[in-house]
Structure formats: structure tokens, C-alpha cells
Motif scaffolding. Structure first.
Motif, PDB file in Angstrom:
ATOM      1  N   UNK A  70       0.823  -1.209   0.000  1.00  0.00           N
ATOM      2  CA  UNK A  70       0.000   0.000   0.000  1.00  0.00           C
ATOM      3  C   UNK A  70       0.861   1.264   0.000  1.00  0.00           C
ATOM      4  N   UNK A  71       2.042   1.205   0.593  1.00  0.00           N
ATOM      5  CA  UNK A  71       2.996   2.323   0.506  1.00  0.00           C
ATOM      6  C   UNK A  71       3.291   2.629  -0.950  1.00  0.00           C
ATOM      7  N   UNK A  72       3.590   1.585  -1.713  1.00  0.00           N
ATOM      8  CA  UNK A  72       3.908   1.754  -3.135  1.00  0.00           C
ATOM      9  C   UNK A  72       2.689   2.224  -3.918  1.00  0.00           C
ATOM     10  N   UNK A  84       3.108   6.195   2.445  1.00  0.00           N
ATOM     11  CA  UNK A  84       3.348   6.492   1.034  1.00  0.00           C
ATOM     12  C   UNK A  84       2.942   7.899   0.677  1.00  0.00           C
ATOM     13  N   UNK A  85       1.830   8.370   1.264  1.00  0.00           N
ATOM     14  CA  UNK A  85       1.367   9.730   1.019  1.00  0.00           C
ATOM     15  C   UNK A  85       2.340  10.754   1.587  1.00  0.00           C
ATOM     16  N   UNK A  86       3.016  10.402   2.668  1.00  0.00           N
ATOM     17  CA  UNK A  86       4.019  11.290   3.248  1.00  0.00           C
ATOM     18  C   UNK A  86       5.293  11.320   2.423  1.00  0.00           C
ATOM     19  N   UNK A  87       5.807  10.156   2.081  1.00  0.00           N
ATOM     20  CA  UNK A  87       7.148  10.067   1.501  1.00  0.00           C
ATOM     21  C   UNK A  87       7.168  10.339   0.005  1.00  0.00           C
ATOM     22  N   UNK A  88       6.280   9.693  -0.746  1.00  0.00           N
ATOM     23  CA  UNK A  88       6.391   9.738  -2.204  1.00  0.00           C
ATOM     24  C   UNK A  88       6.169  11.128  -2.801  1.00  0.00           C
ATOM     25  N   UNK A  89       5.184  11.928  -2.350  1.00  0.00           N
ATOM     26  CA  UNK A  89       5.084  13.279  -2.902  1.00  0.00           C
ATOM     27  C   UNK A  89       6.310  14.140  -2.612  1.00  0.00           C
ATOM     28  N   UNK A  90       6.904  13.959  -1.425  1.00  0.00           N
ATOM     29  CA  UNK A  90       8.104  14.735  -1.111  1.00  0.00           C
ATOM     30  C   UNK A  90       9.280  14.316  -1.972  1.00  0.00           C
ATOM     31  N   UNK A  91       9.445  13.003  -2.157  1.00  0.00           N
ATOM     32  CA  UNK A  91      10.500  12.515  -3.061  1.00  0.00           C
ATOM     33  C   UNK A  91      10.266  13.052  -4.463  1.00  0.00           C
ATOM     34  N   UNK A  92       8.990  13.006  -4.909  1.00  0.00           N
ATOM     35  CA  UNK A  92       8.670  13.494  -6.242  1.00  0.00           C
ATOM     36  C   UNK A  92       8.973  14.985  -6.368  1.00  0.00           C
ATOM     37  N   UNK A  95      -0.842   9.268  -4.899  1.00  0.00           N
ATOM     38  CA  UNK A  95      -0.921  10.584  -4.289  1.00  0.00           C
ATOM     39  C   UNK A  95       0.307  11.446  -4.554  1.00  0.00           C
ATOM     40  N   UNK A  96       1.364  10.869  -5.112  1.00  0.00           N
ATOM     41  CA  UNK A  96       2.488  11.693  -5.552  1.00  0.00           C
ATOM     42  C   UNK A  96       2.081  12.600  -6.708  1.00  0.00           C
ATOM     43  N   UNK A  97       0.925  12.329  -7.313  1.00  0.00           N
ATOM     44  CA  UNK A  97       0.448  13.177  -8.409  1.00  0.00           C
ATOM     45  C   UNK A  97       0.359  14.635  -7.987  1.00  0.00           C
ATOM     46  N   UNK A  98       0.087  14.897  -6.706  1.00  0.00           N
ATOM     47  CA  UNK A  98      -0.008  16.287  -6.244  1.00  0.00           C
ATOM     48  C   UNK A  98       1.259  17.070  -6.563  1.00  0.00           C
ATOM     49  N   UNK A  99       2.411  16.415  -6.465  1.00  0.00           N
ATOM     50  CA  UNK A  99       3.677  17.095  -6.749  1.00  0.00           C
ATOM     51  C   UNK A  99       3.845  17.395  -8.241  1.00  0.00           C
ATOM     52  N   UNK A 100       3.186  16.612  -9.092  1.00  0.00           N
ATOM     53  CA  UNK A 100       3.307  16.793 -10.540  1.00  0.00           C
ATOM     54  C   UNK A 100       2.276  17.761 -11.114  1.00  0.00           C
ATOM     55  N   UNK A 134      -9.388  -4.591  13.743  1.00  0.00           N
ATOM     56  CA  UNK A 134      -9.264  -3.144  13.581  1.00  0.00           C
ATOM     57  C   UNK A 134      -7.823  -2.681  13.721  1.00  0.00           C
ATOM     58  N   UNK A 135      -7.118  -3.210  14.721  1.00  0.00           N
ATOM     59  CA  UNK A 135      -5.721  -2.841  14.912  1.00  0.00           C
ATOM     60  C   UNK A 135      -4.863  -3.288  13.733  1.00  0.00           C
ATOM     61  N   UNK A 136      -5.038  -4.543  13.310  1.00  0.00           N
ATOM     62  CA  UNK A 136      -4.237  -5.057  12.207  1.00  0.00           C
ATOM     63  C   UNK A 136      -4.515  -4.292  10.923  1.00  0.00           C
ATOM     64  N   UNK A 137      -5.790  -4.013  10.660  1.00  0.00           N
ATOM     65  CA  UNK A 137      -6.143  -3.240   9.474  1.00  0.00           C
ATOM     66  C   UNK A 137      -5.542  -1.843   9.538  1.00  0.00           C
ATOM     67  N   UNK A 138      -5.566  -1.253  10.738  1.00  0.00           N
ATOM     68  CA  UNK A 138      -4.982   0.074  10.895  1.00  0.00           C
ATOM     69  C   UNK A 138      -3.499   0.106  10.612  1.00  0.00           C
ATOM     70  N   UNK A 139      -2.759  -0.885  11.125  1.00  0.00           N
ATOM     71  CA  UNK A 139      -1.325  -0.952  10.854  1.00  0.00           C
ATOM     72  C   UNK A 139      -1.066  -1.170   9.359  1.00  0.00           C
ATOM     73  N   UNK A 140      -1.838  -2.047   8.736  1.00  0.00           N
ATOM     74  CA  UNK A 140      -1.601  -2.349   7.318  1.00  0.00           C
ATOM     75  C   UNK A 140      -1.850  -1.135   6.433  1.00  0.00           C
ATOM     76  N   UNK A 141      -3.004  -0.490   6.623  1.00  0.00           N
ATOM     77  CA  UNK A 141      -3.319   0.640   5.755  1.00  0.00           C
ATOM     78  C   UNK A 141      -2.560   1.897   6.140  1.00  0.00           C
ATOM     79  N   UNK A 142      -1.815   1.866   7.255  1.00  0.00           N
ATOM     80  CA  UNK A 142      -0.897   2.967   7.536  1.00  0.00           C
ATOM     81  C   UNK A 142       0.148   3.094   6.433  1.00  0.00           C
TER      82      UNK A 142
END
Length: 418
Positions: free
Chosen positions: A23-25, A150-158, A31-36, A137-145
Motif C-alpha cells: 500500500x505504501x507503493x 506512502x502519502x508522506x514520503x512519495x510526494x516529497x521525493x517526487x 498521491x504523488x500526483x499532487x507534486x506533478x 481493527x488494529x491489524x487493518x490500521x497498521x496495514x493501511x498505515x
């Protein structure tokens, strides 16, 4: 079952980590599209409506394909489907670097990322629901984190890559990152606890059977109030959710801030969403997932109301963090709540059908916001509509009855009793 199969070495948590990576990828690419956004608009001389459609088409595809990819995962196995998704994401971004017209970005980025995320998202989230019941709920929360990360890192890298290399090499760089993280993550996914000789949550005994063996059929699910109320809530909130992801960067430029600051705001949404997914995912197991989900819809409406008046940098940062937290809670809780009602062999298909509601929101919301801005030079009307529609989502949750507690028979044999 040997003691080594229990937490903290329960393999279900490895699956959670692998889904986090997928999901990070997937959503980092989306959401890296925002940078483009501004680079593509300036290079092609396009309107905001034209560029918004790049993101909207991708969003429509990755949520709209959920019902198909969920069915494929149920029949072929999730690992193969998720792997195909990662490859599509990388290919779409790499091909977008060659685009010479806006329509070519639609055919490369929108199609590749849209289909790729569609192949990866529902099957990956569905896998986590099979590994956990009490701590779902906890497991789903960790997974979809992983979406938030990805929303934090990829737009900044882009944004950094666009500034130093240009937008075309930036697309190629993100494609390489997608492969480097996505492929190892896929290889670590195991579809069910039974494939490793385990039971959900790492328990020593199988869970009690609730409802029909194997879960309800898709036809039975489609006859329930619960399905349609969740579908209506997802549709209503999604019409407003995706507007910031596409338009926050140009909104920041309108108020005198740089594109890098706009990308940073999208990153702050990612930071907030990580907190929302982790905190709300676990607390909802105790407070009730239906009520907690209604709370996230309320919070998103409040955040959008704040955005209406936010023009200073500190106010935009607060909006991004708070909106991210409430949005993150929604993404963590919707699949967990759906599994409370419809868990079974066909769950990925059911989850995909629910997410077709978000497909409509992803297509209409950002595109309409761009068109209204081009006509009125203001985002006030689409943001206001987003506030109202989150109120509709809250009403859907208020009308939804709680599912039968685990270990007890449903009030009637038919899922429609919910």
C-alpha cells in the motif's frame, strides 16, 4: 499449535507488514500526483480541469476495479493479482515520462497507476482481514498505515526530484522505488492462516462459526441493508475526500506558497493519516467500529469546513494533519467493519463492490472541483458540497445496525437480518 505461532511471532503480523509495503507503493504512486500537478499544467498549457482528470481517472479505476480484482483474488489467489498490480504501477509511471500531450498522461499514468492500484488494493486489504478477528481493527490500521506513509514520503521525493531533475526523470525514479519495495512485499504475503497451519489472531483453536459456512454469497450480501448503507456512506464521503489530494498543491500556489510547500501539505495528510489509522484502528475494536466510522465522517466534515477559511501556512498545516487523521481512520475502519458483516471466502469480492462507491467519488470529486474552479476561480462550492455529503455518510452509519457479536448466531439465517 506450538507456542511459537502466537504473538508477537504470529505470522499474521508479517502479512500486515507486507501489505503495508504494497500500500505504501500503490498509494504513494497515486498521491504523488499532487507534486506533478503544476509541472504538468505548466508544461502542457492545460487547465486545472484537464490535469485534475489525470488523478480522477486513476482514482476511478483503482476503486472501480475493486469488485473485479477482489473476485480474481478469491479465485486465483491474492499474491498473483497484487504482483500484477505492482508491475502495472511501475510501468505506468515509467511510460508517463515519455508523454508529449496530456492525453498521453491519461493513457500512461492514469491507466497504469489506476489499474495497478486496483489490482493491489482490495486483494491486499482482504488478506489482512482473514488473518485477524479480535484484533482486526488494529491489524487493518497498521496495514493501511502504508497508505499514509506512502502519502508522506512519495510526494516529497517526487517534489525534490522534479525540482532537481525535472518531472520526467521523477516519474522514472518513482517507478524504480515501486519495484524495489513492492516486489519483496508481495513475496512475503500468505493468503490465509490455514496456509501456514495457523488460526486467526494466533489462537490455538479455530474461531466459532457465525452465519453460513464459508460466509454469505455475493447475491445474499447485495440484498442486505448493511451493504447498501456502507456503499452510500462510501460514495458520499468519497466525493469530498479526494479533492485535497488533487488540489491542495494548486490551492497553496494560489495563496502565494511554493509547489514544494504544497507537496509538503500532502505529506502532512500522510502523517495525520498514519496516526488516524493506528490510533482509531485499535481503539475502534473497543469502542465499536460502526460508531468510530461515523466519527471519522464527522471529523472530515469539520476539517473541510476549516479548509474553507484556511489561507495561512499554519492553518493549512493544521488542516492537512487533521484531515489526514480522520481520512486515515475511515480507510482503516471501512474494510474492518465490512468484514464484521460479510467475512468469508468471498470477502474480497464484497469489499471490492463496496469500494466501487469510492470510484465514483474519485472520478467526480476532483474533476468537478477543477471545473468549478476554472469557472468561478474558487474552491468554496466543491468544499461545501464535501461537508454536506459527509453529513450524509454519518446518517448512513446511524441507520446501520451493529453486526452480531462474534461467537453468537445471527438473529436470522439470512444476512439481510443486519
Amino acid at each position: 499449535m506450538p507456542e511459537s505461532s502466537r504473538a508477537p511471532r504470529f505470522y499474521g503480523w508479517v502479512v500486515v507488514g507486507a501489505v503495508f509495503g504494497v500500500l505504501f507503493v500503490a498509494f504513494g504512486a497515486a498521491y504523488s500526483f499532487a507534486a506533478f500537478f503544476n509541472a504538468l499544467r505548466d508544461d502542457f498549457g492545460a487547465t486545472r480541469g484537464d490535469i485534475s482528470l489525470v488523478f480522477a481517472l486513476a482514482g476511478f479505476l483503482y476503486f472501480g476495479l475493486g469488485s473485479v480484482t477482489g473476485l480474481l483474488a478469491d479465485r486465483l489467489g491474492p499474491r498473483q493479482v497484487i504482483a500484477a498490480g505492482v508491475l502495472c504501477i511501475a510501468a505506468g509511471m515509467a511510460a508517463a515520462a515519455l508523454a508529449r500531450e496530456v492525453w498521453q498522461v491519461y493513457l500512461t499514468y492514469s491507466l497504469g497507476v489506476g489499474v495497478g492500484v486496483g489490482l493491489a488494493y482490495v486483494p491486499a486489504v482482504g488478506v489482512v482481514q482473514r488473518w485477524f478477528i479480535r484484533r482486526r481493527g488494529m491489524a487493518s490500521g497498521f496495514a493501511v498505515a502504508g497508505i499514509g506513509a506512502g502519502t508522506l514520503v512519495m510526494p516529497l521525493v517526487a517534489a525534490i526530484a522534479i525540482e532537481s531533475l525535472g518531472w520526467r526523470p521523477a516519474f522514472v525514479l518513482l517507478a524504480a522505488v515501486a519495484l524495489a519495495i513492492g516486489i519483496p512485499s508481495v513475496l512475503a504475503i500468505v493468503p490465509t492462516p490455514a496456509d501456514r497451519g495457523l488460526f486467526p489472531d494466533g489462537d490455538r483453536v479455530p474461531p466459532p462459526v457465525v452465519g453460513p459456512a464459508g460466509g454469505p454469497t455475493v447475491a445474499q450480501v447485495l440484498r442486505t441493508r448493511a451493504f447498501w448503507l456502507m456503499f452510500g456512506a462510501g460514495l458520499s464521503t468519497s466525493l469530498g475526500i479526494f479533492i485535497p489530494f488533487a488540489h491542495l498543491t494548486p490551492y497553496a500556489r494560489d495563496h502565494g506558497y511554493s509547489d514544494a510547500f504544497g507537496a509538503l501539505l500532502v505529506g502532512f495528510i500522510g502523517i495525520g493519516s498514519i496516526a488516524g489509522r493506528l490510533v482509531l484502528g485499535g481503539s475502534a475494536d473497543r469502542l465499536g467500529r460502526r460508531r468510530s466510522l461515523a466519527g471519522t465522517f464527522t471529523a472530515m466534515g469539520v476539517c473541510l469546513a476549516w479548509w474553507l477559511v484556511a489561507t495561512q501556512a499554519w492553518a493549512l498545516v493544521i488542516f492537512a494533519l487533521a484531515f489526514g487523521a480522520s481520512y486515515g481512520g475511515f480507510v482503516a475502519l471501512m474494510p474492518a467493519l465490512a468484514a464484521d458483516y460479510f467475512a468469508g471466502r468471498r470477502f474480497s469480492t464484497v469489499l471490492g463492490l463496496i469500494y466501487t462507491s469510492a470510484a465514483v467519488g474519485a472520478l467526480v470529486g476532483p474533476t468537478l472541483a477543477g471545473a468549478l474552479y476554472d469557472a468561478r476561480e474558487s474552491y468554496a462550492l466543491p468544499i461545501t458540497l464535501g461537508i454536506v455529503l459527509n453529513g450524509v455518510a454519518v446518517a448512513c452509519m446511524a441507520l446501520l445496525r451493529d453486526p452480531a457479536p462474534a461467537g453468537r448466531p445471527a438473529p436470522s439465517a439470512a444476512p439481510a437480518a443486519h
